[in-house]
Design an enzyme around this catalytic site. Structure first.
Site, short mmCIF file in Angstrom:
data_model
loop_
_atom_site.label_atom_id
_atom_site.label_comp_id
_atom_site.label_asym_id
_atom_site.label_seq_id
_atom_site.Cartn_x
_atom_site.Cartn_y
_atom_site.Cartn_z
N SER A 205 1.15 1.70 -1.29
CA SER A 205 0.75 0.37 -0.84
C SER A 205 1.63 -0.70 -1.47
CB SER A 205 -0.73 0.14 -1.13
OG SER A 205 -1.20 -1.00 -0.45
N ASP A 331 -4.74 2.14 9.85
CA ASP A 331 -4.80 1.55 8.51
C ASP A 331 -5.26 0.09 8.62
OD1 ASP A 331 -4.37 0.47 5.99
OD2 ASP A 331 -2.44 1.46 5.71
N HIS A 360 -6.09 3.76 4.93
CA HIS A 360 -5.22 3.25 3.87
C HIS A 360 -5.33 4.17 2.66
CE1 HIS A 360 -2.74 0.14 2.08
NE2 HIS A 360 -3.50 0.19 0.99
#
Length: 405
Positions: A205, A331, A360
């Site tokens: 991320s 996501d 995610h």
């Protein structure tokens, strides 16, 4: 965007989660690469040379990903990963590295001195792991990545962002996705410590955003043999807009903003010399937090200017090392329409792998998805391919470019 989720207080809202079919989730070039809702095969977008390398040495890119049957939706995958993933036992050796501005960064090492495959520590491959925004070396996805690496004989180093590795802030400066200065110093330090050991970096991320921005800034001088990113938010403004949708704000945005504010409160004494901490703590969304804190801390005129600087999608042409990027079409942090498909098609060193489901940092599979999942296995297989076939990888990513999917 922030990625270190803890169990939120609004789990009843999970009942509102609606599974997203891949046919409606992928909005890019549907006539060419859109898959039907019944398909589990990921979409691989890359040049022909990189594609051939991946199919031969990292065949998971063409294998079907079947999400946990009772956990289809991206929101559900995202939340349940926090609740049910196991926590492998990992013992770290901590190092506090001083930075040029007088601050310090916490590095957690797993030296793997008992490595059978690489008994000579001077050439033992090293993997640098970059967690998400409020994450550290104790996140489940980090622990599973370390397990994947150490079982193959590699050394691991987790780069904890300033203030999140248990250390005190020595200067009134933290970090952001656009500022690669700390990462540059960490890579230099690792290359100096083990000059003959190949170095691969993986970012999750925001850690992936930071890695991509670093690779774009350094180009051929990055000091890495390859990079891997998981669940990157390619366009920060689009990610913020997605997280401001009512259900996403309820499930993710509000919770993550609170985590960020707790971090500021923890280091209040030193940070209040450069920002209005009371004003920051009143933020109720990530955008408000970045407007009141991140943009001010790093000298941006506005949150929008910061988001433009932090977004890695537009910088991919400046990268030089091979990069494998995993994203899920559902996501909630990274909208499918912001995926850099057209760039990945043209660049010889970038491979974009998109699954229909996964959320995610989720990618849960199997009936009881507590252990390693698709994301962890893909990471381990790609790292092994990179370290065992460096010449083939270099040749594949420098070959004349032909689009492949």
């Amino acid at each position: 965007m922030a990625t270190s989720l803890q169990a939120p207080s609004c789990l009843p809202a999970l009942l509102a989660v609606i599974p997203v079919s891949f046919s409606s989730a992928l909005g890019f070039r549907e006539a060419e690469i859109c898959m039907s809702a019944s398909s589990y095969t990921p979409v691989l977008v890359c040049g022909e040379g990189f594609r051939v390398f991946l199919l031969q040495y990292c065949p998971m890119v063409s294998e079907r990903f079947r999400p946990t049957p009772w956990c289809w939706g991206g929101r559900l995958q995202t939340l349940l990963r926090v609740l049910i993933k196991s926590r492998p036992s990992v013992s770290y050796r901590n190092e506090l590295m001083r930075t040029r501005d007088g601050g310090q960064v916490s590095l957690d090492w797993v030296d793997n001195v008992e490595s059978v495959c690489y008994p000579d520590g001077s050439v033992r491959p090293t993997i640098l792991i970059l967690p998400g925004l409020t994450g550290n070396s104790r996140q489940t996805y980090v622990l599973h990545a370390v397990r994947q690496a150490t079982r193959r004989g590699y050394r691991c180093v987790v780069f904890n962002n300033r203030g999140f590795g248990g250390e005190e802030l020595l200067t009134p400066l933290t970090f952001c996705a656009a500022d690669t200065s700390d990462l540059e110093q960490v890579v230099t330090h690792l290359k100096h410590t083990h000059p003959h050991a190949p170095l691969l970096a993986t970012g999750v991320s925001l850690g992936g955003m930071l890695l991509l921005n670093y690779l774009a800034r350094k180009g051929k001088e990055a000091g890495l043999v390859a990079g891997v990113t998981m669940s990157v938010s390619w366009d920060t403004l689009e990610s913020c807009a997605s997280l401001e949708q009512p259900i996403n704000w309820l499930l993710f945005n509000r919770h993550l903003t609170r985590n960020l504010c707790r971090a500021i409160q923890r280091h209040r004494k030193i940070l209040e010399t450069v920002v209005d901490v009371d004003h920051v703590l009143k933020a109720r969304s990530i955008r408000e937090f970045d407007e009141r804190y991140t943009a001010v801390m790093f000298g941006y005129e506005s949150c929008l200017e910061y988001y433009q600087a932090a977004s890695p999608a537009y910088k991919l042409p400046q990268t030089a090392v091979p990069i494998l990027c995993l994203n899920a079409a559902d996501d909630p942090f990274s909208p499918k329409h912001a995926l850099p498909v057209s760039l990945a098609e043209r660049l010889p060193n970038v491979a974009l792998l998109v699954t229909s489901h996964g959320g995610h940092i989720g990618f849960l599979e199997g009936l009881f998805p507590r252990g390693e999942g698709y994301m962890e296995r893909l990471f381990g297989q790609f790292a092994q391919a990179v370290f065992e076939h460096p010449n083939a990888l270099q040749e594949a990513c420098s070959a004349p470019q032909h689009t492949a999917q």
